[in-house]
Write a protein that holds these residues in place. Sequence first.
Motif, mmCIF file in Angstrom:
data_model
loop_
_atom_site.group_PDB
_atom_site.id
_atom_site.type_symbol
_atom_site.label_atom_id
_atom_site.label_comp_id
_atom_site.label_asym_id
_atom_site.label_seq_id
_atom_site.Cartn_x
_atom_site.Cartn_y
_atom_site.Cartn_z
ATOM 1 N N ILE A 246 25.776 -41.380 -53.021
ATOM 2 C CA ILE A 246 25.592 -42.931 -52.722
ATOM 3 C C ILE A 246 26.197 -43.360 -52.186
ATOM 4 C CG2 ILE A 246 25.287 -44.230 -55.351
ATOM 5 C CD1 ILE A 246 22.486 -44.982 -53.677
ATOM 6 N N GLU A 247 27.359 -43.140 -53.778
ATOM 7 C CA GLU A 247 28.591 -43.894 -53.414
ATOM 8 C C GLU A 247 29.791 -43.112 -52.227
ATOM 9 O OE1 GLU A 247 29.643 -40.553 -55.127
ATOM 10 O OE2 GLU A 247 27.666 -41.060 -55.301
ATOM 11 N N THR A 248 29.295 -42.293 -51.764
ATOM 12 C CA THR A 248 29.407 -41.201 -50.481
ATOM 13 C C THR A 248 28.496 -41.320 -49.482
ATOM 14 O OG1 THR A 248 31.483 -40.659 -51.658
ATOM 15 C CG2 THR A 248 31.444 -39.421 -50.143
ATOM 16 N N PRO A 249 28.324 -42.652 -48.666
ATOM 17 C CA PRO A 249 27.586 -42.025 -47.340
ATOM 18 C C PRO A 249 27.582 -40.460 -46.688
ATOM 19 C CG PRO A 249 28.228 -44.455 -47.743
ATOM 20 C CD PRO A 249 28.919 -43.208 -48.478
ATOM 21 N N ILE A 250 26.729 -40.684 -47.078
ATOM 22 C CA ILE A 250 26.427 -38.663 -45.682
ATOM 23 C C ILE A 250 26.431 -39.258 -44.489
ATOM 24 C CG2 ILE A 250 25.421 -36.292 -45.344
ATOM 25 C CD1 ILE A 250 25.257 -36.772 -48.592
ATOM 26 N N PRO A 251 26.211 -39.123 -43.521
ATOM 27 C CA PRO A 251 26.091 -39.286 -42.364
ATOM 28 C C PRO A 251 24.726 -38.772 -41.767
ATOM 29 C CG PRO A 251 28.259 -38.407 -41.700
ATOM 30 C CD PRO A 251 28.193 -37.754 -43.240
ATOM 31 N N LEU A 252 24.109 -39.297 -41.600
ATOM 32 C CA LEU A 252 22.605 -38.838 -41.014
ATOM 33 C C LEU A 252 22.454 -37.546 -40.427
ATOM 34 C CD1 LEU A 252 20.498 -42.217 -40.287
ATOM 35 C CD2 LEU A 252 20.652 -40.474 -42.942
ATOM 36 N N LYS A 253 23.565 -36.700 -39.201
ATOM 37 C CA LYS A 253 23.664 -35.876 -38.226
ATOM 38 C C LYS A 253 23.652 -34.820 -39.896
ATOM 39 C CE LYS A 253 28.538 -35.807 -36.487
ATOM 40 N NZ LYS A 253 28.468 -35.341 -37.608
ATOM 41 N N ASP A 254 24.274 -34.832 -40.594
ATOM 42 C CA ASP A 254 24.496 -34.304 -41.846
ATOM 43 C C ASP A 254 23.327 -33.655 -42.626
ATOM 44 O OD1 ASP A 254 27.289 -33.638 -40.762
ATOM 45 O OD2 ASP A 254 28.190 -35.209 -42.364
ATOM 46 N N ILE A 255 22.712 -34.406 -42.926
ATOM 47 C CA ILE A 255 21.943 -34.812 -43.792
ATOM 48 C C ILE A 255 20.585 -33.586 -43.162
ATOM 49 C CG2 ILE A 255 19.480 -36.253 -44.964
ATOM 50 C CD1 ILE A 255 21.797 -38.460 -45.091
ATOM 51 N N ALA A 256 20.632 -33.985 -41.558
ATOM 52 C CA ALA A 256 19.224 -33.181 -40.664
ATOM 53 C C ALA A 256 19.962 -31.846 -40.900
ATOM 54 C CB ALA A 256 19.258 -34.004 -39.818
ATOM 55 N N LYS A 257 20.640 -31.229 -40.226
ATOM 56 C CA LYS A 257 20.911 -30.089 -40.159
ATOM 57 C C LYS A 257 20.976 -29.963 -41.782
ATOM 58 C CE LYS A 257 25.364 -28.126 -39.481
ATOM 59 N NZ LYS A 257 26.593 -27.641 -38.595
ATOM 60 N N GLN A 258 21.596 -30.242 -42.676
ATOM 61 C CA GLN A 258 21.152 -29.348 -44.182
ATOM 62 C C GLN A 258 19.822 -29.090 -44.608
ATOM 63 O OE1 GLN A 258 23.404 -32.551 -46.628
ATOM 64 N NE2 GLN A 258 24.845 -31.493 -46.070
ATOM 65 N N ALA A 259 18.798 -30.377 -43.964
ATOM 66 C CA ALA A 259 17.424 -29.775 -44.365
ATOM 67 C C ALA A 259 16.867 -29.095 -43.520
ATOM 68 C CB ALA A 259 16.545 -32.038 -43.955
ATOM 69 N N GLY A 260 17.395 -28.891 -42.474
ATOM 70 C CA GLY A 260 16.883 -28.140 -41.181
ATOM 71 C C GLY A 260 15.923 -28.412 -40.244
ATOM 72 N N CYS A 261 16.584 -29.490 -39.875
ATOM 73 C CA CYS A 261 15.479 -30.486 -38.685
ATOM 74 C C CYS A 261 16.762 -30.952 -37.897
ATOM 75 C CB CYS A 261 14.777 -30.797 -39.482
ATOM 76 S SG CYS A 261 15.569 -32.767 -40.455
ATOM 77 N N SER A 262 16.158 -31.361 -36.643
ATOM 78 C CA SER A 262 17.381 -32.068 -35.764
ATOM 79 C C SER A 262 17.306 -33.595 -36.254
ATOM 80 C CB SER A 262 16.150 -32.308 -34.649
ATOM 81 O OG SER A 262 15.529 -33.153 -34.889
ATOM 82 N N LEU A 263 17.746 -34.393 -36.034
ATOM 83 C CA LEU A 263 17.773 -35.599 -36.178
ATOM 84 C C LEU A 263 17.216 -36.670 -35.745
ATOM 85 C CD1 LEU A 263 19.815 -38.256 -38.089
ATOM 86 C CD2 LEU A 263 20.724 -38.395 -35.428
ATOM 87 N N ARG A 264 16.240 -36.261 -34.361
ATOM 88 C CA ARG A 264 14.743 -36.821 -34.056
ATOM 89 C C ARG A 264 13.803 -36.118 -34.791
ATOM 90 N NH1 ARG A 264 12.155 -40.598 -32.531
ATOM 91 N NH2 ARG A 264 9.884 -39.494 -31.750
ATOM 92 N N SER A 265 13.663 -35.514 -35.613
ATOM 93 C CA SER A 265 12.751 -35.216 -36.254
ATOM 94 C C SER A 265 12.711 -35.667 -37.691
ATOM 95 C CB SER A 265 12.466 -32.941 -36.528
ATOM 96 O OG SER A 265 12.132 -32.726 -35.719
ATOM 97 N N LEU A 266 13.780 -35.709 -37.862
ATOM 98 C CA LEU A 266 13.701 -36.628 -39.069
ATOM 99 C C LEU A 266 13.423 -37.893 -39.194
ATOM 100 C CD1 LEU A 266 15.111 -36.549 -41.856
ATOM 101 C CD2 LEU A 266 17.498 -37.072 -41.866
#
Length: 108
Positions: A20-40
């Motif tokens: 929470i103290e170091t925001p992660i770019p959403l595109k990186d979160i989507a990639k780590q979750a194994g889905c596209s940014l659109r799916s997320l």
Amino acid sequence: STRKESSAASDVYKRQMSRIETPIPLKDIAKQAGCSLRSLDRVFQDNLQISPGKYYQMLRLGRARDLARGTDFALSIIALKTGFTSSATLSRAFSKTFGTTIRAIRKN
């Protein structure tokens, strides 16, 4: 939503809370979750009626509110601990979201 998408949303929440103290770019979160940014985005809209970015900001603001109520940290420290670039940025987002100031929260 599919089970895979729900699992991805749960993974996103855990990642966001752990960093929470170091925001992660959403595109990186989507990639780590194994889905596209659109799916997320679709999973968040379908389940929470909010975008992943707005959800992340709400988590950070909730944490800021908790720190304001439970600690004597300076506003600049709360901003750092919740991933805001400055105390002014935190103050604006906080007031816009909660309709009050951190100072007022501390008085109550």
